[in-house]
Each structure stands twice: as structure tokens, then as C-alpha cells.
Scaffold this motif. Sequence first.
Motif, PDB file in Angstrom:
ATOM      1  N   VAL A   1       0.973  -1.159  -0.039  1.00 11.80           N
ATOM      2  CA  VAL A   1       0.014  -0.461   0.089  1.00 11.80           C
ATOM      3  C   VAL A   1       0.645   1.104   0.281  1.00 11.80           C
ATOM      4  N   LEU A   2       0.361   2.373  -1.009  1.00 10.56           N
ATOM      5  CA  LEU A   2       1.064   3.309  -0.553  1.00 10.56           C
ATOM      6  C   LEU A   2       0.008   4.653  -1.162  1.00 10.56           C
ATOM      7  N   SER A   3       0.436   5.310   0.353  1.00  8.28           N
ATOM      8  CA  SER A   3      -1.136   6.081   0.949  1.00  8.28           C
ATOM      9  C   SER A   3      -0.315   7.638   1.036  1.00  8.28           C
ATOM     10  N   ALA A   4      -1.567   8.424   1.451  1.00  6.61           N
ATOM     11  CA  ALA A   4      -1.291   9.649   1.735  1.00  6.61           C
ATOM     12  C   ALA A   4      -0.606   9.349   3.286  1.00  6.61           C
ATOM     13  N   GLY A   5      -0.265  10.263   3.884  1.00  7.43           N
ATOM     14  CA  GLY A   5       0.603  10.561   4.863  1.00  7.43           C
ATOM     15  C   GLY A   5      -0.195  10.419   6.008  1.00  7.43           C
ATOM     16  N   SER A   6      -0.901  11.261   5.545  1.00  8.40           N
ATOM     17  CA  SER A   6      -2.412  12.182   6.790  1.00  8.40           C
ATOM     18  C   SER A   6      -3.209  10.427   6.944  1.00  8.40           C
ATOM     19  N   LEU A   7      -3.644   9.474   6.515  1.00  6.10           N
ATOM     20  CA  LEU A   7      -3.579   7.832   7.148  1.00  6.10           C
ATOM     21  C   LEU A   7      -3.350   6.928   7.741  1.00  6.10           C
TER      22      LEU A   7
ATOM     23  N   SER B   1       2.973  -0.832   4.442  1.00  4.94           N
ATOM     24  CA  SER B   1       2.230   0.650   4.380  1.00  4.94           C
ATOM     25  C   SER B   1       3.146   1.364   4.029  1.00  4.94           C
ATOM     26  N   GLU B   2       3.852   2.170   2.994  1.00  2.28           N
ATOM     27  CA  GLU B   2       4.361   3.626   3.037  1.00  2.28           C
ATOM     28  C   GLU B   2       3.455   4.715   3.296  1.00  2.28           C
ATOM     29  N   TYR B   3       3.962   5.701   3.892  1.00  2.91           N
ATOM     30  CA  TYR B   3       3.425   7.002   3.355  1.00  2.91           C
ATOM     31  C   TYR B   3       3.995   8.359   3.382  1.00  2.91           C
ATOM     32  N   TYR B   4       3.248   8.717   2.496  1.00  2.47           N
ATOM     33  CA  TYR B   4       3.984  10.421   2.034  1.00  2.47           C
ATOM     34  C   TYR B   4       3.055  10.872   1.770  1.00  2.47           C
ATOM     35  N   GLY B   5       3.059  12.617   1.869  1.00  2.00           N
ATOM     36  CA  GLY B   5       2.489  13.552   0.339  1.00  2.00           C
ATOM     37  C   GLY B   5       1.688  13.244  -0.484  1.00  2.00           C
ATOM     38  N   ALA B   6       0.460  13.200  -1.495  1.00  2.00           N
ATOM     39  CA  ALA B   6       0.179  12.838  -1.996  1.00  2.00           C
ATOM     40  C   ALA B   6       1.149  13.424  -3.526  1.00  2.00           C
TER      41      ALA B   6
ATOM     42  N   VAL C   1       5.000  30.635   8.552  1.00  2.00           N
ATOM     43  CA  VAL C   1       5.036  28.833   9.022  1.00  2.00           C
ATOM     44  C   VAL C   1       6.028  27.824   7.968  1.00  2.00           C
ATOM     45  N   TYR C   2       6.074  27.032   9.122  1.00  2.00           N
ATOM     46  CA  TYR C   2       7.512  25.375   8.470  1.00  2.00           C
ATOM     47  C   TYR C   2       6.452  25.294   7.634  1.00  2.00           C
ATOM     48  N   GLU C   3       7.310  24.704   6.481  1.00  2.00           N
ATOM     49  CA  GLU C   3       6.373  24.101   5.366  1.00  2.00           C
ATOM     50  C   GLU C   3       7.150  22.650   6.280  1.00  2.00           C
ATOM     51  N   GLU C   4       6.084  21.367   6.364  1.00  2.00           N
ATOM     52  CA  GLU C   4       7.392  19.999   7.251  1.00  2.00           C
ATOM     53  C   GLU C   4       6.783  18.700   5.169  1.00  2.00           C
ATOM     54  N   PRO C   5       7.751  18.749   5.159  1.00  2.00           N
ATOM     55  CA  PRO C   5       7.661  17.676   3.914  1.00  2.00           C
ATOM     56  C   PRO C   5       7.008  16.388   4.496  1.00  2.00           C
ATOM     57  N   ASP C   6       7.457  15.887   5.627  1.00  2.00           N
ATOM     58  CA  ASP C   6       6.674  14.511   5.858  1.00  2.00           C
ATOM     59  C   ASP C   6       5.542  14.231   7.109  1.00  2.00           C
ATOM     60  N   GLU C   7       4.791  14.188   5.465  1.00  2.00           N
ATOM     61  CA  GLU C   7       3.255  14.606   6.957  1.00  2.00           C
ATOM     62  C   GLU C   7       3.176  13.967   8.045  1.00  2.00           C
ATOM     63  N   PRO C   8       3.067  12.863   7.574  1.00  2.00           N
ATOM     64  CA  PRO C   8       3.039  12.329   9.844  1.00  2.00           C
ATOM     65  C   PRO C   8       3.869  13.066  10.607  1.00  2.00           C
ATOM     66  N   GLN C   9       4.287  13.423  10.532  1.00  2.00           N
ATOM     67  CA  GLN C   9       5.415  14.334  11.159  1.00  2.00           C
ATOM     68  C   GLN C   9       4.981  15.982  12.241  1.00  2.00           C
ATOM     69  N   LEU C  10       3.861  15.989  11.500  1.00  2.00           N
ATOM     70  CA  LEU C  10       2.821  17.611  11.399  1.00  2.00           C
ATOM     71  C   LEU C  10       2.851  17.521  12.940  1.00  2.00           C
ATOM     72  N   VAL C  11       1.758  16.096  13.129  1.00  2.00           N
ATOM     73  CA  VAL C  11       1.700  16.151  14.635  1.00  2.00           C
ATOM     74  C   VAL C  11       2.740  15.460  15.617  1.00  2.00           C
ATOM     75  N   ALA C  12       3.277  14.971  15.285  1.00  2.00           N
ATOM     76  CA  ALA C  12       4.840  15.081  15.832  1.00  2.00           C
ATOM     77  C   ALA C  12       5.210  15.791  17.084  1.00  2.00           C
ATOM     78  N   GLY C  13       5.940  16.928  15.432  1.00  2.43           N
ATOM     79  CA  GLY C  13       5.766  18.091  16.096  1.00  2.43           C
ATOM     80  C   GLY C  13       5.468  18.818  17.195  1.00  2.43           C
ATOM     81  N   ILE C  14       3.876  18.807  17.488  1.00  2.00           N
ATOM     82  CA  ILE C  14       3.130  19.320  18.475  1.00  2.00           C
ATOM     83  C   ILE C  14       3.476  17.863  19.439  1.00  2.00           C
ATOM     84  N   GLU C  15       3.416  17.632  19.372  1.00  3.89           N
ATOM     85  CA  GLU C  15       3.466  15.965  20.626  1.00  3.89           C
ATOM     86  C   GLU C  15       5.199  16.230  21.067  1.00  3.89           C
ATOM     87  N   SER C  16       5.927  16.385  20.351  1.00  3.45           N
ATOM     88  CA  SER C  16       7.005  16.441  20.827  1.00  3.45           C
ATOM     89  C   SER C  16       7.508  18.013  21.556  1.00  3.45           C
TER      90      SER C  16
END
Length: 316
Positions: free
Chosen positions: A42-48, A70-75, A190-205
Motif C-alpha cells: 500500500v502506498l498511502s497519503a501520510g494523513s492516513l 504500507s508506506e506513507y508520503y504526501g500524495a 510557517v514551517y513547511e513540513e516535508p514528512d506529513e505524519p510529522q505534523l502531529v509529532a511536531g506538536i507532541e514533541s
Amino acid sequence: MHSVGDADEMSVRRRTLLGTVGTIAGLGITGCLGSDTSSVGVLSAGSLASTFEDHVGPAFREETDIELRSEYYGANAMMRMVEDRTKRPDIVVSADATLLRDRLYGEFTDWDLEFATNSLGIGYDEGTTLGGRLANGDPWYEVFRAAETGEIAIGDPDLDPLGYRAVQAFELAEAEYGLAGFRDQLRETVYEEPDEPQLVAGIESGARAGAIVYRNMAVDHGLPFLEFPAAYNFADPSLSDHYATVSFTTDEEGYTAEGRPIVYNATVLEDADDPDGGRRLVEFLADNPDVLETAGLTVGEELPRLSGEVPAEVRA
């Protein structure tokens, strides 16, 4: 390109779609739904990422005994990987249904399934000054204008639809509230995050105070979520014409994405190593809206919906 409004489109109810997709698969190889496939690529959008890892993957494995690789990237990045054959997945899952059709229809696939929608807003850490202001009800655009450089993140608009939808939302908000220069100001800060799943990780960290995210991303991580108004959350199909007044053109491919409602879709590639397993996953996405809704997605009455043409090898 095929549009959803074309004669090829098939709108189907949940109670019949399982049979429809099963029939398509069955035309390809007799008894394929009973195959002993052990994994599907599966190649899926990072938001999933959390949606598939924590919800879809385990439920699909329990029902079918098939693992998801599964691998996740920006669409946008995903489409590029398929086009240059850097990746050869069985199934592609996009956060922008039109993007998938524009980029993959013709050479890689001719059909897809729309299976869920989403909404755009702000995920944030209420323990920060910025998050506290949002939690107290200060207008988000005033909060964002006062934010420090890098305090807020968006996806990279050249790599994923979440990024270009953030920029489009800034532009629509600028017009909505008469905020001269708002879009351009935020693009500078704004900071443009190239790794979509890291958007939430950035807030959590603690690296970021907030980010423009989809609702499901905040739900899956237990973050406070301020949903944008319908005028720029890209969740209301009746506002399609309004959303389309803004657009974004990517730097690398020069692809222009008009503003449009958020719709997730999936397709099995023509050169998939395991097309039967891929179709089983499509069937699963169509027939299990409860799994998707638990993950924070929305499955309206108009979904699931099949579009396009049955692949040539299946028709044969």
C-alpha cells in the motif's frame, strides 16, 4: 481524464458495493477473493498513517489474514513515485481524488473508489501561548498573525494536498475577513513540513505550537482541534464552486490544484504484483465505514462511490 460526473461513474450503496467490487475482481481471476495472499503493498497519503496502522490494517488482517505493507508520503510525492516507478505498490490511496485521476488515469489505472471525506483545521498544544489563545476563543487568524516564525507548521504544498489546502485556506480566509497580505505573510512564517505524519509529532514533541491538519489526525492523537468554518475547511460539497476560486501550482511538476472538497480514494494499479489482494482491500474500505469513522474520517451517505472504467485486463 475522466470526471466523476462522466457516464463511466457508478454510484453504489454500501449494501451493494461489496458485490460490485467482488464481481470486478472475479472477472480477473476465478476465485481471487479466496486466494492465499499474505500481504498487500500500500502506498498511502501520510494523513492516513495512523488510520491504516491502528485501525484499517488490524481490522483487515483479522478479517482476511492479509498483512498490509504500507508506506506513507504526501500524495503529490506518491504520484511522482508511481510515475517514475520508484515505488510499485499494489494499491494507491490518495487524499485528493482528483489528483489521483489527473496523474494516474490512463497509464497506471482507469478506475478508483471514493471511500471517505475529512475536514481541515488546526491541531494545537493548549499548553502553549498560541494554543491557549485558540482554546480561549481568540480568532485563529489573529493568533496566527502574531505567531513566531516556525511556531506553526503546514504540510509542504509541493508534496501533499494537506499543504496546498492550507495555503488555499489562508487565501480564502484573507478574502473572508479582509486580511490584506494574510496568505503571503503566513507563507513566510510557517514551517513547511516535508514528512506529513510529522505534523502531529511536531506538536507532541513541543517543536511546534500548532499545525494545519485534517480532523482525523487530531482525533487519532488526542489533540485539541479547531475546525475551520465551512467556507474554507473543504468539507462541504455544496461549496465546491467557492473552493474552486483558489488554486495552487506546485513548483516541480507545475501541477495546478484547484480548491475542492476533501475526498479520499483508492485504486489498484494495472501492474500490481497482487491485484486480487488490492481489490480485497478496496472492498474492505467500501464495506467498513465504521472502521473509518472510528479513525476520525467521515463517510457520508453518498459514499462509497466507484468511478472510471473497469481495467482493460479485467474486461478481457
